[in-house]
Design a protein around this motif. Sequence first.
Motif, PDB file in Angstrom:
ATOM      1  N   ASP A  56       4.303 -23.833 -17.102  1.00 45.37           N
ATOM      2  CA  ASP A  56       2.610 -24.095 -16.553  1.00 45.37           C
ATOM      3  C   ASP A  56       3.126 -24.419 -15.096  1.00 45.37           C
ATOM      4  O   ASP A  56       2.104 -23.785 -13.799  1.00 45.37           O
ATOM      5  N   LEU A  57       3.906 -25.119 -14.028  1.00 44.58           N
ATOM      6  CA  LEU A  57       4.007 -25.625 -12.896  1.00 44.58           C
ATOM      7  C   LEU A  57       4.663 -24.498 -12.175  1.00 44.58           C
ATOM      8  O   LEU A  57       4.217 -23.834 -11.026  1.00 44.58           O
ATOM      9  N   MET A  58       5.542 -23.819 -13.179  1.00 42.24           N
ATOM     10  CA  MET A  58       5.828 -22.422 -11.763  1.00 42.24           C
ATOM     11  C   MET A  58       5.003 -21.184 -12.480  1.00 42.24           C
ATOM     12  O   MET A  58       5.269 -20.882 -11.652  1.00 42.24           O
ATOM     13  N   ARG A  59       4.218 -20.495 -13.281  1.00 39.59           N
ATOM     14  CA  ARG A  59       3.093 -20.117 -13.779  1.00 39.59           C
ATOM     15  C   ARG A  59       2.407 -20.412 -12.328  1.00 39.59           C
ATOM     16  O   ARG A  59       1.899 -19.475 -11.874  1.00 39.59           O
ATOM     17  N   GLU A  60       2.218 -21.679 -12.219  1.00 36.15           N
ATOM     18  CA  GLU A  60       1.169 -22.273 -10.669  1.00 36.15           C
ATOM     19  C   GLU A  60       1.956 -21.456  -9.673  1.00 36.15           C
ATOM     20  O   GLU A  60       1.329 -20.835  -8.728  1.00 36.15           O
ATOM     21  N   HIS A  61       3.286 -21.867  -9.597  1.00 33.47           N
ATOM     22  CA  HIS A  61       4.086 -21.135  -8.003  1.00 33.47           C
ATOM     23  C   HIS A  61       3.815 -19.792  -8.566  1.00 33.47           C
ATOM     24  O   HIS A  61       3.632 -19.242  -7.280  1.00 33.47           O
ATOM     25  N   GLY A  62       3.361 -18.434  -9.748  1.00 31.26           N
ATOM     26  CA  GLY A  62       3.704 -17.371  -9.553  1.00 31.26           C
ATOM     27  C   GLY A  62       2.214 -17.219  -8.627  1.00 31.26           C
ATOM     28  O   GLY A  62       1.800 -16.048  -7.790  1.00 31.26           O
ATOM     29  N   ILE A  63       1.068 -17.890  -9.052  1.00 31.38           N
ATOM     30  CA  ILE A  63      -0.579 -17.720  -8.077  1.00 31.38           C
ATOM     31  C   ILE A  63      -0.157 -17.906  -6.828  1.00 31.38           C
ATOM     32  O   ILE A  63      -0.885 -17.354  -6.062  1.00 31.38           O
ATOM     33  N   ILE A  64       0.560 -18.810  -6.447  1.00 31.70           N
ATOM     34  CA  ILE A  64       0.695 -19.586  -5.210  1.00 31.70           C
ATOM     35  C   ILE A  64       1.823 -18.656  -3.639  1.00 31.70           C
ATOM     36  O   ILE A  64       1.738 -17.831  -3.178  1.00 31.70           O
ATOM     37  N   ARG A  65       2.436 -18.000  -5.414  1.00 31.97           N
ATOM     38  CA  ARG A  65       3.370 -16.627  -3.671  1.00 31.97           C
ATOM     39  C   ARG A  65       2.753 -16.005  -4.172  1.00 31.97           C
ATOM     40  O   ARG A  65       2.809 -14.213  -2.984  1.00 31.97           O
ATOM     41  N   ARG A  66       0.986 -15.664  -4.973  1.00 27.81           N
ATOM     42  CA  ARG A  66       0.885 -13.936  -4.702  1.00 27.81           C
ATOM     43  C   ARG A  66       0.078 -14.242  -3.838  1.00 27.81           C
ATOM     44  O   ARG A  66      -0.767 -13.333  -2.481  1.00 27.81           O
ATOM     45  N   ALA A  67      -0.777 -15.143  -3.169  1.00 29.27           N
ATOM     46  CA  ALA A  67      -1.415 -15.568  -2.132  1.00 29.27           C
ATOM     47  C   ALA A  67       0.003 -15.781  -0.407  1.00 29.27           C
ATOM     48  O   ALA A  67      -0.884 -15.015   0.252  1.00 29.27           O
ATOM     49  N   LEU A  68       0.536 -16.012  -1.289  1.00 31.59           N
ATOM     50  CA  LEU A  68       1.383 -16.484   0.349  1.00 31.59           C
ATOM     51  C   LEU A  68       1.595 -14.735   0.505  1.00 31.59           C
ATOM     52  O   LEU A  68       1.519 -13.758   1.854  1.00 31.59           O
ATOM     53  N   LEU A  69       2.260 -13.780   0.027  1.00 36.67           N
ATOM     54  CA  LEU A  69       2.145 -12.225   0.069  1.00 36.67           C
ATOM     55  C   LEU A  69       0.914 -11.866   0.182  1.00 36.67           C
ATOM     56  O   LEU A  69       1.652 -10.438   1.495  1.00 36.67           O
ATOM     57  N   VAL A  70       0.224 -12.191  -0.119  1.00 35.83           N
ATOM     58  CA  VAL A  70      -1.089 -11.473   0.744  1.00 35.83           C
ATOM     59  C   VAL A  70      -1.067 -11.743   1.650  1.00 35.83           C
ATOM     60  O   VAL A  70      -1.244 -11.369   3.385  1.00 35.83           O
ATOM     61  N   TYR A  71      -0.926 -13.047   2.658  1.00 35.86           N
ATOM     62  CA  TYR A  71      -0.552 -13.968   4.071  1.00 35.86           C
ATOM     63  C   TYR A  71       0.707 -13.031   4.829  1.00 35.86           C
ATOM     64  O   TYR A  71       0.040 -12.114   5.882  1.00 35.86           O
ATOM     65  N   GLN A  72       1.367 -13.026   4.445  1.00 34.53           N
ATOM     66  CA  GLN A  72       3.094 -12.090   4.815  1.00 34.53           C
ATOM     67  C   GLN A  72       1.760 -10.111   4.669  1.00 34.53           C
ATOM     68  O   GLN A  72       2.066  -9.733   6.136  1.00 34.53           O
ATOM     69  N   GLU A  73       2.094 -10.111   4.334  1.00 32.96           N
ATOM     70  CA  GLU A  73       1.358  -8.608   4.352  1.00 32.96           C
ATOM     71  C   GLU A  73      -0.314  -8.783   5.112  1.00 32.96           C
ATOM     72  O   GLU A  73      -0.525  -7.617   6.412  1.00 32.96           O
ATOM     73  N   SER A  74      -1.043  -9.275   5.297  1.00 35.19           N
ATOM     74  CA  SER A  74      -2.450  -9.944   6.075  1.00 35.19           C
ATOM     75  C   SER A  74      -1.517 -10.052   8.147  1.00 35.19           C
ATOM     76  O   SER A  74      -2.042  -9.450   8.461  1.00 35.19           O
ATOM     77  N   ALA A  75      -0.474 -10.372   8.074  1.00 38.54           N
ATOM     78  CA  ALA A  75      -0.133 -11.129   9.476  1.00 38.54           C
ATOM     79  C   ALA A  75       0.874  -9.120   9.621  1.00 38.54           C
ATOM     80  O   ALA A  75       0.361  -9.066  10.997  1.00 38.54           O
ATOM     81  N   THR A  76       1.231  -8.662   8.837  1.00 40.72           N
ATOM     82  CA  THR A  76       1.490  -7.108   9.421  1.00 40.72           C
ATOM     83  C   THR A  76       0.950  -6.103  10.190  1.00 40.72           C
ATOM     84  O   THR A  76       0.782  -6.049  11.590  1.00 40.72           O
ATOM     85  N   ARG A  77      -0.370  -6.704   9.013  1.00 41.16           N
ATOM     86  CA  ARG A  77      -1.117  -5.811   9.423  1.00 41.16           C
ATOM     87  C   ARG A  77      -2.206  -6.363  10.062  1.00 41.16           C
ATOM     88  O   ARG A  77      -2.583  -5.062  11.459  1.00 41.16           O
ATOM     89  N   LEU A  78      -2.034  -7.347  10.447  1.00 39.00           N
ATOM     90  CA  LEU A  78      -2.887  -8.025  11.626  1.00 39.00           C
ATOM     91  C   LEU A  78      -2.838  -7.671  12.880  1.00 39.00           C
ATOM     92  O   LEU A  78      -3.020  -6.265  13.520  1.00 39.00           O
ATOM     93  N   ARG A  79      -1.389  -7.962  13.329  1.00 38.86           N
ATOM     94  CA  ARG A  79      -1.289  -7.014  14.270  1.00 38.86           C
ATOM     95  C   ARG A  79      -0.454  -5.494  14.178  1.00 38.86           C
ATOM     96  O   ARG A  79      -0.946  -5.030  15.892  1.00 38.86           O
ATOM     97  N   GLN A  80      -0.718  -4.544  13.116  1.00 39.99           N
ATOM     98  CA  GLN A  80      -0.860  -3.329  13.892  1.00 39.99           C
ATOM     99  C   GLN A  80      -2.411  -2.358  13.930  1.00 39.99           C
ATOM    100  O   GLN A  80      -2.590  -1.992  14.781  1.00 39.99           O
ATOM    101  N   ASP A  81      -3.020  -3.326  12.876  1.00 38.81           N
ATOM    102  CA  ASP A  81      -4.879  -2.651  12.851  1.00 38.81           C
ATOM    103  C   ASP A  81      -5.634  -4.291  12.939  1.00 38.81           C
ATOM    104  O   ASP A  81      -5.745  -4.233  11.745  1.00 38.81           O
ATOM    105  N   PRO A  82      -6.132  -4.725  13.612  1.00 44.50           N
ATOM    106  CA  PRO A  82      -6.896  -6.340  13.217  1.00 44.50           C
ATOM    107  C   PRO A  82      -8.216  -5.727  12.064  1.00 44.50           C
ATOM    108  O   PRO A  82      -8.814  -6.809  11.445  1.00 44.50           O
ATOM    109  N   ALA A  83      -8.498  -4.491  12.522  1.00 47.17           N
ATOM    110  CA  ALA A  83      -9.889  -4.186  11.490  1.00 47.17           C
ATOM    111  C   ALA A  83      -8.675  -4.326  10.396  1.00 47.17           C
ATOM    112  O   ALA A  83     -10.777  -4.365   9.096  1.00 47.17           O
TER     113      ALA A  83
END
Length: 248
Positions: A56-83
């Motif tokens: 249960d705890l580890m699959r919750e980490h799965g959700i958390i990791r997916r949110a972090l991947l959104v942050y990572q991808e967003s950071a890259t995109r924001l620098r290239q094209d904020p819109a």
Amino acid sequence: MDEKRRQLLTGISLASAGVLLNACRSTSNSSGSATNEKSEPAPGEHEPVEVTATEDLMREHGIIRRALLVYQESATRLRQDPASVPPDTLEKAATLFRVFGEDYHEKKLEEVYIFPTVKKSPGAPASYVDVLLAQHARGREITDYVLSITKEDRIPSHIIEPLARAMESFVRMYAHHAAIEDTVIFPAWKAAVGEAELDALAAKFEEIETEQFGGDGFDAALQRMEEIETSLGMSNLDMFTAPAPPKS
Ligand SMILES: [Fe+2]
Ligand SMILES: [Fe+2]
């Protein structure tokens, strides 16, 4: 509907919310504890899946990791094209992290059940606990920051770089944090409590989840995560397949 669940389900259709709540009812008895009873799922519902406390705890980490991947991808995109990163999508990811990762996974489970037991146990894992708690606190500061910036329709240009850096440092910290919990802390906790108590704690965690979200919080969080990924065009797993390495 409970405020936490409403926050998770914001944007999820009422029909979907109904399916989630029905799925929850089929896995809980009148006292709200987990049960092994098999009941026929209604059309459109999935079979209730039994999970252990550590799973249960580890699959919750799965959700958390997916949110972090959104942050990572967003950071890259924001620098290239904020819109290319709508602030409200980032706000939804930060809200999911707050409601599911911080207010539930960290505060209701790890800080109440996991860390105190590991801290009292002999051995090296206990020495991680203070750092893990400090990282929870730092993560909450960063979530506050992301939420404060994404309230507006547009992210001011001078905020792009500090926001991208804050999200990247959060991703880096939490990747290490969750990896240590998965490989050191959860196994140490499991060894300390023993098999018999683990079953009782799995039921307790289900009860807390139902109390916190008014239903199956994991299913609601997963659905919310998939919507966020889709709105950013990140739902096709194959787009992340690495290119072939250079020929040597
Ligand atoms: Fe943690
Ligand atoms: Fe964790």
